[in-house]
Scaffold this motif. Structure first.
Motif, PDB file in Angstrom:
ATOM      1  N   THR A  25       7.940   1.529  -7.111  1.00 39.81           N
ATOM      2  CA  THR A  25       7.823   0.063  -7.198  1.00 39.81           C
ATOM      3  C   THR A  25       8.950  -0.444  -6.266  1.00 39.81           C
ATOM      4  O   THR A  25       9.865   0.252  -5.814  1.00 39.81           O
ATOM      5  N   ASP A  33       0.904  -1.302  -0.015  1.00 34.88           N
ATOM      6  CA  ASP A  33       0.037   0.002  -0.129  1.00 34.88           C
ATOM      7  C   ASP A  33       0.975   1.210  -0.089  1.00 34.88           C
ATOM      8  O   ASP A  33       0.535   2.400  -0.727  1.00 34.88           O
ATOM      9  N   LYS A  58       2.055   2.272  -3.521  1.00 35.77           N
ATOM     10  CA  LYS A  58       1.495   2.799  -4.185  1.00 35.77           C
ATOM     11  C   LYS A  58       1.055   4.308  -3.868  1.00 35.77           C
ATOM     12  O   LYS A  58       0.946   5.045  -4.688  1.00 35.77           O
TER      13      LYS A  58
END
Length: 352
Positions: A233, A225, A228
C-alpha cells in the motif's frame, strides 16, 4: 455533473479520507529577473518573504509546504534547513522536501537532518527524496551518477534503521558502517516519499517507499499498478506543475519572463532536449509548461483524483518561475484557496 465519490486507498484501513492541499516553494533565488535592480538580489529579504508566505499559506487553510532541492540554479540547496525554519513559523502544516537529492548525501547525515526537523516540528516532517539527473550536480559532489539506484536503496534502508534509535551495523552496496545508534530519535518518524519520472524509479518508490511524489498525473497509474504487483500500500502526493490563474492571458503577459526562466532552466540542465525557448507558448505546446484557468485546473485534478484514489494530496507551485517576486504570488495562491480547492473538494465528494 453528478457528484463524484472519493474512495479511500487501502492503507487508511476504512477511515474517512481527506484530500489535502499543499504549496511548493521551488525558487529561493530571484537573481534572474532582477539583474537591473541589485537591491532585490539579496537572499535575506527574499527568503524572509518566502517564510512569511509559508505562514500565510497555513493561515488561509493549506495543509502542507514543500521545498525542492537543486544546486547552482536558484532552487533550494538545503530543503531540511528551510523546513526547519518553516517549522518555527507554523503550527499545523506538514513540511517536506520535494525532493531532496538522496544520492548526494551521506545517509547518516540525511537521517540525522530529517530526524532533527521531525523533532523540531513536533512530527510534522516527511522526507521526500529523488535520484536527481543533473550531471553538473553529481560532478560537483563527486558522486557517480550510474550509482543512483543503489545509492537510493542504501539510503532508504539506512534511514529506516537509523530512526529506530536501536544499535545496528550497516552493509549496503555503496555504504558500510560499524555498529552505531543514531540520535535524535523522532517520536513520529518521517514518511519516506520518493519522486521519479521513469518507470523504474516509480516502481522503486512503490517497492521501498511510503509514497510517491508525482510531477505528472499520468505517472500515478504506473505507481498504483506497481503497488498491486508488489502487494503493498502507498500514497501519492500529486504536484501540479502549472501556472493557475483566474485570468491566464493576463498572467502570461505579466509573468512570461519567469515562466521562460523555468523552462529554460531545464534546457540548461539537459533535462529537456530543446533549444532555448523564446515564447512560453512553445513550451506549452510541447506540454513542458502548463497554463490553466481555474476551471481547467479543477477538471484536470478531479479527473486525476477520481481515477487514482491513491492520491491523498495535491500540491500547487507558488511561483511561475525563477525571479518572480513572492509578493506577486499572493493573488494566485488566494485564488486557489477561494475557488480551485473548494470546487475540487465539492466534486470529489471528500469529507473536508
Amino acid at each position: 455533473m453528478a457528484e463524484l465519490v472519493y474512495t479511500a486507498p487501502a492503507h487508511t484501513q476504512g477511515e474517512a479520507r481527506k484530500l489535502r492541499f499543499g504549496v511548493a516553494y521551488n525558487y529561493l533565488d530571484n537573481d534572474r529577473a532582477t539583474a537591473t535592480d541589485p537591491s532585490r538580489r539579496r537572499y535575506e529579504p527574499h527568503w524572509a518573504e518566502t517564510l512569511d508566505h509559508v505562514a500565510w499559506a497555513e493561515s488561509i487553510g493549506f495543509d502542507s509546504v514543500w521545498f525542492c532541492e537543486h544546486h547552482f540554479d536558484g532552487l533550494c540547496p538545503s530543503p531540511a534547513v528551510m523546513a526547519a525554519a518553516a517549522a518555527m513559523r507554523t503550527k499545523r502544516v506538514r513540511l517536506s522536501s520535494i525532493v531532496a537529492l538522496a544520492p548526494l548525501y551521506h545517509p547518516l547525515r540525511l537521517a540525522e537532518d530529517a530526524a532533527m526537523v521531525s523533532v523540531l516540528s513536533q512530527g510534522r516532517y516527511d522526507l521526500g527524496i529523488g535520484m536527481g539527473y543533473s550531471e553538473k550536480e553529481f560532478a560537483a559532489f563527486g558522486v557517480n551518477m550510474r550509482h543512483r539506484p543503489s545509492l537510493m536503496e542504501d539510503t532508504v534502508d539506512f534511514v529506516r534503521r537509523a530512526w529506530t534509535g536501536e544499535p545496528f551495523t550497516f552493509e549496503g552496496k555503496r555504504f558500510k558502517m560499524p555498529e552505531i545508534a543514531v540520535t535524535p530519535v523522532p517520536a513520529d518518524p518521517p514518511r519516506i516519499l520518493m519522486g521519479g519520472v521513469s518507470e523504474p524509479a516509480i516502481r522503486r518508490a512503490a517497492l521501498i517507499g511510503d509514497g510517491f511524489l508525482s510531477s505528472n498525473n499520468e505517472h500515478v497509474r504506473i505507481y498504483a499498478d506497481a503497488l498491486k504487483d508488489y502487494g503493498r500500500t502507498g500514497t501519492v502526493i500529486a504536484a501540479q506543475v502549472a501556472l493557475i490563474a483566474e485570468d491566464p492571458e493576463r498572467a502570461v503577459a505579466e509573468l512570461e519572463q519567469y515562466a521562460l526562466n523555468y523552462v529554460n532552466t531545464y534546457v540548461e540542465r539537459g533535462f529537456v532536449q530543446h533549444s532555448r525557448f523564446e515564447k512560453i507558448q512553445e513550451a506549452v505546446d510541447l506540454d513542458i509548461y502548463r497554463i490553466w484557468d481555474g476551471a481547467k485546473a479543477v477538471s484536470e485534478i478531479v479527473e486525476a483524483v477520481t481515477a487514482n484514489p491513491v492520491i491523498e494530496e495535491v500540491v500547487f507551485v507558488a511561483s511561475s518561475g525563477p525571479g518572480e517576486p513572492i509578493a506577486s504570488t499572493y493573488p494566485r495562491t488566494q485564488y486557489l484557496m477561494d475557488y480551485v480547492v473548494p470546487e475540487i473538494r465539492k466534486r470529489v465528494g471528500s469529507s473536508l
